[in-house]
Enzyme design. Structure first.
Site, short mmCIF file in Angstrom:
data_model
loop_
_atom_site.label_atom_id
_atom_site.label_comp_id
_atom_site.label_asym_id
_atom_site.label_seq_id
_atom_site.Cartn_x
_atom_site.Cartn_y
_atom_site.Cartn_z
N CYS A 159 0.87 -1.18 0.00
CA CYS A 159 0.00 0.00 0.00
C CYS A 159 0.91 1.23 0.00
O CYS A 159 1.52 1.54 1.02
CB CYS A 159 -0.91 -0.02 1.23
SG CYS A 159 -2.16 1.28 1.24
N CYS A 353 -8.46 6.13 -7.13
CA CYS A 353 -7.65 6.63 -6.02
C CYS A 353 -7.60 8.15 -6.06
O CYS A 353 -7.39 8.73 -7.13
CB CYS A 353 -6.23 6.07 -6.09
SG CYS A 353 -5.18 6.61 -4.73
#
Length: 425
Positions: A159, A353
């Site tokens: 991540c 995102c």
């Protein structure tokens, strides 16, 4: 009546509780096991670290909204999943039985994989609200006596967005405090290039993120493997493309935030047939475990192969939109199994995102998340910061009021329409 148990109340687990209950209706029981009685909106933790948010702003008390949805809340840590006996064992010796289990635990943060890593070591974290609060306190102390900063991710992390966000948000806050000129900043990452993100880039994320770092005077080291973190130094190996050591860096630092390696949680690790060697849940195309077909996995806890070989291993992120599509497929597949038919629903694995940089940001849409893609788009601008703040407010309001809907899908379609990409949605 079927008894469905969801293990974990993070992003995937909570929206799974809402969606499964909505899909199955009142005739079936849905329970969620959570270590805490609250949900935390982890994407806002970088804001907590610089004092732009506090705990109450980004947490949701679970009792009221789950009661409204008629979902049973069990607060406690799961000791072990026991697939053979169809139950989750708890530390006090009790057990929670299930007909269908949805594992949505997220990862365990493997700070112990790197010497000196983590809040109990010498680095900060934005993976949990408790970590972010500790990081905020340390940041205030740092600002009274500023010096070098190191931000980034350790090998084994999957991540990377929060690392980029933290670097940029801290840089923005330092400028606001008029002490940026006193703070050399270095970004370190196992990615083979800036903007790889575990996805081999999306659109021009490489160019956009490199440009942001140059404009903000943030140096970077890619193909980086962290050897050790100390109170005033981070020791890093920079690797060549063939995996050999190119250079060893000893980076001076007074404030360090590194995303840790991830592994599967203890409750599922070493359960035969359920997980891979790192403890991540093995699932098929229907989010179902092949060995234990009444167990489903969603979110960061599932096993996804890396995009390809890189000098330092780089994991694939599981973004909100991707997780939401796993939830929807899982809810519909459980319904089919209850009805006596085989599952047919597959997650779209699309990605959206919004990476906030404090006074700007980068957004991307990838459909699907794994290339080759039908949509491969990225853009930057001040509007990203506003969009993420707006989404945070919208998302938390919906969770607090117990409303179930496709949060990320709506956001993705909004972006696609705004940028005239809707024909590809």
């Amino acid at each position: 009546m079927a008894n469905i148990v969801i293990l974990g109340a993070g992003l995937g687990g909570l929206i799974a509780a809402y969606e499964i209950k909505k899909t199955l209706g009142r005739d079936h029981q849905v329970s969620i096991i959570s270590e805490t009685d609250y949900y935390q909106f982890q994407p806002s933790n970088p804001w907590v670290m610089v004092g732009w948010r506090d705990r109450k702003d980004i947490t949701v008390d679970l009792a009221k909204p789950l009661r409204k949805r008629n979902v049973n809340l069990i607060v406690g840590r799961a000791e072990k999943v026991d697939p053979a006996n169809k139950c989750v064992r708890m530390p006090d010796g009790s057990q929670v039985e299930y007909d269908y289990l949805v594992i949505a635990t997220g990862p365990e943060l493997a700070f112990d994989d790197v010497e000196g890593l983590g809040p109990n070591g010498h680095t900060q974290s934005v993976c949990h609200i408790d970590h972010a609060e500790a990081g905020a306190s340390a940041f205030e102390t740092f600002c009274k006596n500023p010096g070098s900063i190191v931000i980034g991710a350790a090998q084994g992390a999957s991540c990377f967005g929060p690392a980029y966000e933290t670097a940029m948000i801290i840089e923005t806050e330092l400028r606001k405090r008029k002490i940026r000129d006193q703070v050399p900043m270095t970004f370190i990452t196992p990615e083979p290039y800036i903007g790889h993100l575990g996805l081999d880039g999306v659109g021009d994320t490489k160019g956009l993120l490199e440009s942001e770092m140059r404009n903000r005077h943030i140096k970077w080291i890619t193909n980086a493997r962290v050897l050790k973190a100390e109170a005033d130094m981070v020791r890093v190996e920079e690797l060549n493309e063939d995996g050999s050591v190119k250079q060893i860096h000893e980076l001076s630092t007074r404030y360090t935030m590194l995303m840790p390696p991830f592994r599967g949680v203890a409750a599922v690790r070493d359960v035969e047939g359920l997980v891979n060697p790192k403890g991540f849940v093995v699932t098929d195309e229907f989010q179902r475990n092949p060995r234990w077909p009444n167990i489903f996995g969603i979110g960061v806890c599932i096993a996804i192969p890396p995009m390809g070989k890189t000098p330092v291993p780089v994991g694939v992120p599981k973004t909100g939109f991707m997780i939401e599509s796993m939830v929807e497929a899982t809810a519909r597949n459980i319904a089919q199994l209850i009805e006596g038919t085989q599952p047919t629903h597959k997650a779209s694995w699309n990605a959206i995102c919004l990476a906030d940089f404090g006074d700007g940001g980068v957004a991307f849409v990838a459909q699907p998340q794994i290339p080759p893609r039908n949509v491969n788009w990225s853009a930057s601008g001040g509007w990203v910061h506003l969009a993420k703040a707006g989404f945070e407010k919208y998302f938390l309001h919906k969770l607090r009021t117990g409303q179930s809907e496709t949060f990320y899908e709506n956001a993705a379609l909004g972006l696609l329409k705004a940028h005239k990409l809707k024909d590809h949605s």
